[in-house]
Design an enzyme around this catalytic site. Structure first.
Site: not given
Ligand code: NAD
Length: 473
Positions: A216, A250
């Site tokens: 997502e 998002c």
């Molecule tokens: P992010 O990708 O930085 O982090 C998401 C999660 O992944 C966190 O728990 C983080 O600790 C973990 N993570 C970070 N690096 C990782 C790695 N290398 N391997 C495994 N896990 C890792 O995202 P964010 O800043 O927390 O959220 C914002 C983003 O999420 C935006 O792009 C937004 O559009 C998207 N988002 C999408 C939805 C959806 O339903 N499609 C909903 C909310 C947010």
């Protein structure tokens, strides 16, 4: 003795695997009991959740936490509880005449141990939402929330420990290193919500184990005002959808497409609509802050770059408050005339900045949407059915709300998910149940059947049967 986060993670994973092996298809009562415990946890601790998220954001509107997080999770749990027995029951599938009296069924069974990685922006909804679907489908669940919401993550861990056995549902906290180790585990399904960039890394890690993934992700979701639209109504919806959670949503409109000549009129209307929603910003608890100083700096840099490139910046600050280093809030900002190669126009904004872009005719609006990655959401405003249907037919996005923003996300009977760079797979309601289930086709052969007539040694019987079969199919 202190257990390191990584060995803790492996121990939990192994415990859940064994627990699943011992009970690989829990009956409905067991699943409903787990859902009830999850529901009670949100109901009994509403103010704790609101406070934790508020602390993590340095100011998150309590009403937004209650509606866009807790209410949505509870509605999801109640919906799953109500429909669970039906979802669990085998589906009757049509059977070709030539296979009868044999018959088909599609069995839905739990996958095993599921990993969920969630982001910070709707920390409750995006961790517990997938978890409820995975539990309803009979799985064991390991959950890794974001390190950017430490108060929430700690609270969730504590409450989950008090209500669930560690081999049922368990929270694993930690930073990126823990996240990386987490997604390398050989889960039976991995459900990731976050950025497209990290999503790509998660998919690669999961591929090593051939673990199926639901991703997502994010992207640049357009809102299109058609020439036929009711501008005041459209602008009121965009102002709400964009500035809820200070744009850290998002599916928030990322940029606004308006017919040529309307940018200034729309900007004026937006300014008035935002002022009605938020008569003040820093002193107003309804207006949410930016999650971290780093994220606020990123938004500052985007605005500065657009300004340097000649764009017009319209900062909406109704009470003329002073935005300095002491606040993590960022004023709602409209940007007109940003260059196509500005960061603001290439990257997901994910904050209270709204570029307004003029288009010349519907063909150009559709081309503008289609030249970027397929977005997570698209919003279209107007009265022209022909134009609406062209946009729906000729663009691809995760989901659409027509004549409003955001509401497609809360339709329990519809799937929610992206497409391509904005995501893979879907959840919510029965779609979530199916995501976390193996749908196993089973053919029940009848005692009396003609299958043996096709066996070797091949000869006249085989030819006769094949001729008959050709006529029947
Ligand atoms: P992010 O990708 O930085 O982090 C998401 C999660 O992944 C966190 O728990 C983080 O600790 C973990 N993570 C970070 N690096 C990782 C790695 N290398 N391997 C495994 N896990 C890792 O995202 P964010 O800043 O927390 O959220 C914002 C983003 O999420 C935006 O792009 C937004 O559009 C998207 N988002 C999408 C939805 C959806 O339903 N499609 C909903 C909310 C947010």
């Amino acid at each position: 003795m202190q257990v390191s986060p990584l060995s803790f993670l492996e121990q939990r994973f192994e415990a859940q695997r064994q627990a699943f092996a011992a009970e690989s298809n829990p009956p409905a009562q067991v699943r409903i009991d787990r859902l009830n415990r999850l529901l009670a946890l949100t109901e009994n601790h509403e103010s704790d959740f609101v406070r934790a998220i508020d602390t993590d954001f340095s100011g998150r509107a309590a009403h937004e936490t209650r509606l866009a997080e807790l209410f949505i999770v509870r509605a999801g749990i109640r919906h799953a509880r109500e429909h669970l027995k039906h979802w669990m029951s085998p589906r009757r599938i049509a059977t070709g005449l030539h296979f009868r009296p044999g018959y088909n069924r599609l069995l839905r069974q739990p996958l095993g141990v599921v990993g969920i990685v969630s982001p910070w922006n709707y920390a409750i909804q995006l961790s517990m939402g997938p978890a409820l679907a995975a539990l309803a489908a009979g799985n064991r669940v390991l959950l890794k929330p974001s390190e950017l919401t430490p108060h929430f993550s700690e609270l969730l861990d504590r409450l989950v420990r008090a209500s669930f056995a560690p081999d049922e549902l368990s929270v694993v906290n930690g930073g990126v290193d823990v996240g990386q180790a987490f997604v390398r585990l050989p889960f039976d399904h991995l459900f990731f919500t976050g950025s497209t960039q990290v999503g790509r890394q998660v998919a690669q890690a999961a591929a090593a184990n051939l673990t199926p993934v639901t991703l997502e992700l994010g992207g640049k979701s357009p809102a299109i005002l058609d020439a036929s639209c009711d501008i005041p109504a459209a602008v009121a919806s965009v102002a709400y959808g964009k500035f809820l959670n200070a744009g850290q949503t998002c599916i928030a409109p990322d940029y606004l497409l308006v017919p040529t000549g309307l940018a200034d009129i729309v900007a004026d209307r937006l300014k008035a609509a935002v002022t009605r929603l938020y008569p003040a910003l820093i002193s107003n608890p309804d207006y949410t802050a930016i999650i971290s100083t780093r994220h606020r700096e990123r938004l500052n840099a985007m605005v500065q770059e657009a300004r340097d490139g000649g764009a017009r910046i319209i900062e909406i600050n109704p009470a003329a408050e002073r935005f300095d280093e002491r606040t993590r809030k960022f004023p709602p900002t409209l940007v007109i005339g940003a260059a196509a190669n500005a960061r603001l126009m290439r990257e997901e904004v994910f904050g209270p900045l709204l570029p307004i872009v003029e288009y010349d005719g519907l063909d150009q609006a559709i081309a503008m949407v289609n030249q970027g990655d397929r977005p997570l959401a698209l919003y279209w405003f107007g009265r022209s059915v022909a134009n609406r249907d062209r946009v729906l037919r000729e663009t691809i996005s995760g989901g659409v709300t027509v004549n409003d923003c955001l509401w497609h996300l809360v339709q329990e009977e519809q799937p929610f998910g992206g497409v391509g760079p904005s995501g893979t797979g879907a959840y919510h309601g029965e779609w979530g149940f199916r995501t976390f289930s193996k749908e196993k086709p089973v053919f029940y052969q009848a005692r009396l059947n003609g299958a043996r007539l096709f066996y070797p040694p091949y000869g006249r019987t085989f030819e006769l049967m094949l001729r008959l079969l050709k006529r029947m199919t």
